[in-house]
Scaffold this active site. Structure first.
Site, PDB file in Angstrom:
ATOM      1  N   GLN A  29       0.851  -1.189   0.000  1.00 55.62           N
ATOM      2  CA  GLN A  29       0.000   0.000   0.000  1.00 55.62           C
ATOM      3  C   GLN A  29       0.889   1.243   0.000  1.00 55.62           C
ATOM      4  OE1 GLN A  29      -1.960   2.885   0.737  1.00 55.62           O
ATOM      5  NE2 GLN A  29      -2.695   2.317   2.755  1.00 55.62           N
ATOM      6  N   GLY A  71      -9.426   2.023   0.922  1.00 53.68           N
ATOM      7  CA  GLY A  71     -10.228   2.192   2.137  1.00 53.68           C
ATOM      8  C   GLY A  71      -9.558   1.737   3.412  1.00 53.68           C
ATOM      9  N   GLU A  72      -8.215   1.730   3.454  1.00 51.76           N
ATOM     10  CA  GLU A  72      -7.545   1.256   4.672  1.00 51.76           C
ATOM     11  C   GLU A  72      -7.875   2.124   5.884  1.00 51.76           C
ATOM     12  OE1 GLU A  72      -3.121   0.253   6.477  1.00 51.76           O
ATOM     13  OE2 GLU A  72      -3.450   0.099   4.311  1.00 51.76           O
ATOM     14  N   ARG A  73      -8.061   3.444   5.672  1.00 54.20           N
ATOM     15  CA  ARG A  73      -8.403   4.319   6.799  1.00 54.20           C
ATOM     16  C   ARG A  73      -9.731   3.899   7.419  1.00 54.20           C
ATOM     17  NH1 ARG A  73      -9.812   9.122   6.010  1.00 54.20           N
ATOM     18  NH2 ARG A  73      -9.072  10.084   7.927  1.00 54.20           N
ATOM     19  N   GLU A 106      -6.842   7.317  -4.627  1.00 56.25           N
ATOM     20  CA  GLU A 106      -7.768   7.564  -3.520  1.00 56.25           C
ATOM     21  C   GLU A 106      -7.131   8.470  -2.477  1.00 56.25           C
ATOM     22  OE1 GLU A 106     -10.524   5.014  -0.466  1.00 56.25           O
ATOM     23  OE2 GLU A 106      -8.420   4.466  -0.630  1.00 56.25           O
ATOM     24  N   ASN A 107      -5.838   8.297  -2.247  1.00 59.68           N
ATOM     25  CA  ASN A 107      -5.162   9.034  -1.181  1.00 59.68           C
ATOM     26  C   ASN A 107      -4.557  10.360  -1.625  1.00 59.68           C
ATOM     27  OD1 ASN A 107      -5.172   7.201   1.309  1.00 59.68           O
ATOM     28  ND2 ASN A 107      -4.524   5.797  -0.290  1.00 59.68           N
TER      29      ASN A 107
END
Length: 325
Positions: A29, A71-73, A106-107
């Site tokens: 990631q 969507g790790e957060r 995404e980030n």
């Protein structure tokens, strides 16, 4: 028939509620740092309003379960809430690089990644994607080419400096200037910063820029001998500059005298020309501000000259060039 149905379902993204124990992060990631306060805020929001957007995962045939694509957060926030289940969209995207780019997208466009995480992500794409260029990477993530190149420049930082950038102790703009230096000269800037002699990012920027110019000048001094004409010209400039600065003390004495004058007597002495004289002093003040800035820069150069170490690679490269006929 069952295998065909499974294949069909995984070819089209489907949404399911998964056990948290089934989901794990992608070790490649692009993000490594997560702000704890921001995660806690997200967890509070999820606790009150629920998960607005499902995380995205893919079946992991090697480790089992599902690997996070995006969507790790949100997944970490669920961990903080000690939730046992999470809503997820399952995708069958097979290209590791494409999944990586989606995660970066995404980030990076939400400014969730640190500058160095962005730099490493951009470099990985350049390394692994056929035909990728800084221009194509910039287009992929709606950034300018200059933005991408400045991030990539950060990869030249020493590890100890990079850690300070990751922790936001040193800002990105200052880091870019430091990254342009040899590792030995980066260490010199870091030592000065650690002693508290560079109190702000702005001071670091100016000092590192001065170091860079001195670094390049040092290489030139080694590879090129000054001619007699150049020495004479340099001596003349030095004399002229010192003479001009010496005269400033005379001007200061005059200004001190005016500053100590009685305003009424000053008005009488100027006989209606006060406004013009005030404009004259405003021009002097403006020139003084510019001269002071240049002298501050000169001070940075002077200090840099004492610390700068010639980049051995630059010298070797210059010396390896064939001499002009």
């Amino acid at each position: 028939m069952r295998e065909e149905l499974t294949t069909y379902l995984l070819e089209k993204p489907v949404q399911r509620v998964l056990k948290m124990s089934q989901v794990h992060r992608n070790p490649r990631q692009p993000r490594e740092h997560f702000d704890e306060a921001a995660l806690q805020e997200l967890a509070s929001s999820i606790d009150e309003y629920g998960l607005m957007q499902a995380i995205e995962v893919r079946p992991d045939n090697e480790r089992g379960g599902y690997e996070i694509v995006a969507g790790e957060r949100r997944w970490r926030a669920h961990q903080l809430l000690k939730r046992t289940k999470i809503r997820a969209t399952i995708t069958s995207e097979k290209s590791e690089l494409r999944r990586f780019k989606r995660s970066v997208s995404e980030n990076v466009n939400r400014e969730d990644m640190t500058p160095l995480e962005e730099a490493r992500a951009f470099q990985r794409i350049l390394d692994e994607e056929e035909g990728a260029t800084p221009e194509s990477v910039a287009a992929d993530f709606s950034k300018t080419t200059a933005y991408v190149k400045l991030r990539l420049a950060l990869l030249d930082l020493r590890e100890d400096v990079a850690k300070l950038v990751e922790s936001k102790t040193i800002g990105t703009q200052a880091a870019v200037q430091i990254a342009a230096l040899s590792h030995a000269n980066q260490a010199a800037v870091l030592a000065k910063f650690s002693r508290g002699e560079l109190a702000s990012d702005n001071e670091i920027v100016h000092f590192a820029y001065a170091m860079r110019q001195q670094q390049e000048q040092a290489v030139l001094m080694i590879t090129e001998e000054l001619t007699e004409e150049q020495r004479t010209e340099r001596a003349a400039v030095q004399k002229k500059t010192r003479t001009a600065l010496d005269k400033i003390e005379q001007v200061r004495a005059m200004l001190d005298e005016i500053g100590a004058s009685d305003p009424l007597k000053l008005a009488q002495a100027l006989e209606g020309g006060v406004g013009a004289r005030l404009e004259q002093l405003d021009r002097v003040a403006e020139s003084l501000t510019k001269a002071r800035f240049q002298l501050k820069q000169a001070k940075a150069h002077s200090e840099a000259k004492e610390l700068v170490q010639v980049n051995p690679e630059a010298v070797a490269e210059s010396e390896s060039e064939p001499a002009a006929a």
